[in-house]
Scaffold this motif. Structure first.
Motif, PDB file in Angstrom:
ATOM      1  N   UNK A  15       0.852  -1.185   0.000  1.00 16.25           N
ATOM      2  CA  UNK A  15       0.000   0.000   0.000  1.00 16.25           C
ATOM      3  C   UNK A  15       0.888   1.235   0.000  1.00 16.25           C
ATOM      4  N   UNK A  16       0.379   2.312  -0.587  1.00 20.16           N
ATOM      5  CA  UNK A  16       1.134   3.555  -0.672  1.00 20.16           C
ATOM      6  C   UNK A  16       0.279   4.720  -0.185  1.00 20.16           C
ATOM      7  N   UNK A  17       0.939   5.717   0.396  1.00 24.22           N
ATOM      8  CA  UNK A  17       0.255   6.910   0.883  1.00 24.22           C
ATOM      9  C   UNK A  17       0.001   6.822   2.376  1.00 24.22           C
ATOM     10  N   UNK A  18       0.152   7.936   3.056  1.00 27.98           N
ATOM     11  CA  UNK A  18       0.068   7.963   4.513  1.00 27.98           C
ATOM     12  C   UNK A  18      -1.283   7.480   5.042  1.00 27.98           C
ATOM     13  N   UNK A  19      -2.365   7.985   4.496  1.00 22.08           N
ATOM     14  CA  UNK A  19      -3.686   7.651   5.031  1.00 22.08           C
ATOM     15  C   UNK A  19      -3.967   6.156   4.944  1.00 22.08           C
ATOM     16  N   UNK A  20      -3.718   5.561   3.777  1.00 23.54           N
ATOM     17  CA  UNK A  20      -3.957   4.132   3.589  1.00 23.54           C
ATOM     18  C   UNK A  20      -3.014   3.286   4.445  1.00 23.54           C
ATOM     19  N   UNK A  45       5.043   6.377   3.518  1.00 23.99           N
ATOM     20  CA  UNK A  45       5.022   6.338   2.060  1.00 23.99           C
ATOM     21  C   UNK A  45       4.581   4.977   1.535  1.00 23.99           C
ATOM     22  N   UNK A  46       4.954   3.922   2.289  1.00 27.50           N
ATOM     23  CA  UNK A  46       4.696   2.565   1.799  1.00 27.50           C
ATOM     24  C   UNK A  46       4.616   1.605   2.976  1.00 27.50           C
ATOM     25  N   UNK A  47       3.764   0.615   2.839  1.00 31.21           N
ATOM     26  CA  UNK A  47       3.751  -0.479   3.808  1.00 31.21           C
ATOM     27  C   UNK A  47       3.462  -1.757   3.041  1.00 31.21           C
ATOM     28  N   UNK A  48       3.968  -2.861   3.556  1.00 32.25           N
ATOM     29  CA  UNK A  48       3.770  -4.134   2.893  1.00 32.25           C
ATOM     30  C   UNK A  48       3.694  -5.268   3.890  1.00 32.25           C
ATOM     31  N   UNK A  49       2.996  -6.338   3.477  1.00 32.54           N
ATOM     32  CA  UNK A  49       2.798  -7.491   4.350  1.00 32.54           C
ATOM     33  C   UNK A  49       2.805  -8.750   3.494  1.00 32.54           C
ATOM     34  N   UNK A  50       3.746  -9.652   3.802  1.00 28.12           N
ATOM     35  CA  UNK A  50       3.805 -10.951   3.137  1.00 28.12           C
ATOM     36  C   UNK A  50       3.132 -11.940   4.089  1.00 28.12           C
ATOM     37  N   UNK A  51       1.874 -12.248   3.839  1.00 30.66           N
ATOM     38  CA  UNK A  51       1.094 -13.081   4.763  1.00 30.66           C
ATOM     39  C   UNK A  51       1.702 -14.464   4.996  1.00 30.66           C
ATOM     40  N   UNK A  52       2.244 -15.087   3.957  1.00 28.11           N
ATOM     41  CA  UNK A  52       2.745 -16.457   4.113  1.00 28.11           C
ATOM     42  C   UNK A  52       3.944 -16.555   5.052  1.00 28.11           C
ATOM     43  N   UNK A  53       4.741 -15.488   5.178  1.00 28.70           N
ATOM     44  CA  UNK A  53       5.905 -15.522   6.071  1.00 28.70           C
ATOM     45  C   UNK A  53       5.739 -14.627   7.297  1.00 28.70           C
ATOM     46  N   UNK A  54       4.774 -13.696   7.248  1.00 31.54           N
ATOM     47  CA  UNK A  54       4.583 -12.755   8.352  1.00 31.54           C
ATOM     48  C   UNK A  54       5.503 -11.547   8.285  1.00 31.54           C
ATOM     49  N   UNK A  55       6.246 -11.389   7.186  1.00 28.61           N
ATOM     50  CA  UNK A  55       7.166 -10.262   7.062  1.00 28.61           C
ATOM     51  C   UNK A  55       6.377  -8.981   6.772  1.00 28.61           C
ATOM     52  N   UNK A  59       7.417   2.140   5.720  1.00 27.40           N
ATOM     53  CA  UNK A  59       8.399   3.165   5.349  1.00 27.40           C
ATOM     54  C   UNK A  59       7.768   4.535   5.536  1.00 27.40           C
ATOM     55  N   UNK A  60       8.515   5.404   6.223  1.00 33.31           N
ATOM     56  CA  UNK A  60       8.083   6.786   6.379  1.00 33.31           C
ATOM     57  C   UNK A  60       9.130   7.696   5.751  1.00 33.31           C
ATOM     58  N   UNK A  61       8.748   8.935   5.474  1.00 31.71           N
ATOM     59  CA  UNK A  61       9.650   9.856   4.771  1.00 31.71           C
ATOM     60  C   UNK A  61      10.941  10.110   5.539  1.00 31.71           C
ATOM     61  N   UNK A  62      10.854  10.228   6.866  1.00 31.50           N
ATOM     62  CA  UNK A  62      12.044  10.425   7.692  1.00 31.50           C
ATOM     63  C   UNK A  62      11.792   9.816   9.061  1.00 31.50           C
ATOM     64  N   UNK A  63      12.850   9.619   9.833  1.00 31.09           N
ATOM     65  CA  UNK A  63      12.675   9.036  11.161  1.00 31.09           C
ATOM     66  C   UNK A  63      11.825   9.964  12.028  1.00 31.09           C
TER      67      UNK A  63
END
Length: 161
Positions: A15-20, A45-55, A59-63
């Motif tokens: 997924x991309x974008x802060x709100x989502x 900016x981005x988030x991801x989820x690999x369901x089969x492994x749980x990874x 990601x955010x623009x800065x710490x």
């Protein structure tokens, strides 16, 4: 160097974008039975989820840093946070540190006791750990909204009777 590989990206729900990403990260925390305010990242900016492994990665623009007011703890989140997740556990966590006295300490694992005791435990790679009440990491607005929704449902049921 990013821990997110092309192989992860190919198998992931992304997924991309802060709100989502905010919505999806809270949804994930709920799915694995963790408090909804545990990952208060900003400008994602981005988030991801690999369901089969749980990874999972976020990601955010800065710490960013966040103070959990109920326990008075300051936590730092790197631009990229990764972990392996499963029910009641976040393992192999990267990109998250907490301030203990004057030192920033890396966190590697977060888990709730089984059966749930209302405590959540944070562990370092060195094996040190601290436990806190789960309530310190819950977002109260959502808890308040849920309570208000319950009150509305009760009022409707009373009117129907």
């Amino acid at each position: 160097m990013s821990l997110v590989t092309e192989e992860h990206r190919a198998k992931a729900e992304m997924y991309h974008g802060d709100e989502l990403c905010q919505e999806k990260s809270k949804q994930l925390l709920k799915e694995i039975a963790m408090p909804n305010g545990l990952l208060p990242l900003k400008d994602m900016e981005e988030c991801g989820y690999v369901r089969e492994t749980g990874f999972v990665w976020l990601k955010q623009k800065k710490s960013s840093t966040h103070k959990f007011e109920k326990i008075g703890k300051l936590v730092s989140y790197a631009p990229e946070v990764t972990a392996q997740v499963e029910l009641g556990k976040i393992k192999k966590l990267t990109g998250v540190k907490t301030k203990e006295l004057l030192v920033w300490v890396t966190l590697s694992d977060i888990y709730q006791d089984d059966p749930p005791t209302g405590k959540i435990t944070f562990k370092t790679p060195a094996g040190l750990f601290r436990s806190f009440p789960v309530s310190a990491f819950e977002i109260e607005e959502e808890a308040k909204d849920a309570k208000e929704n319950d009150q509305v449902k009760e009022a409707i049921q009373v009117k129907e009777v």
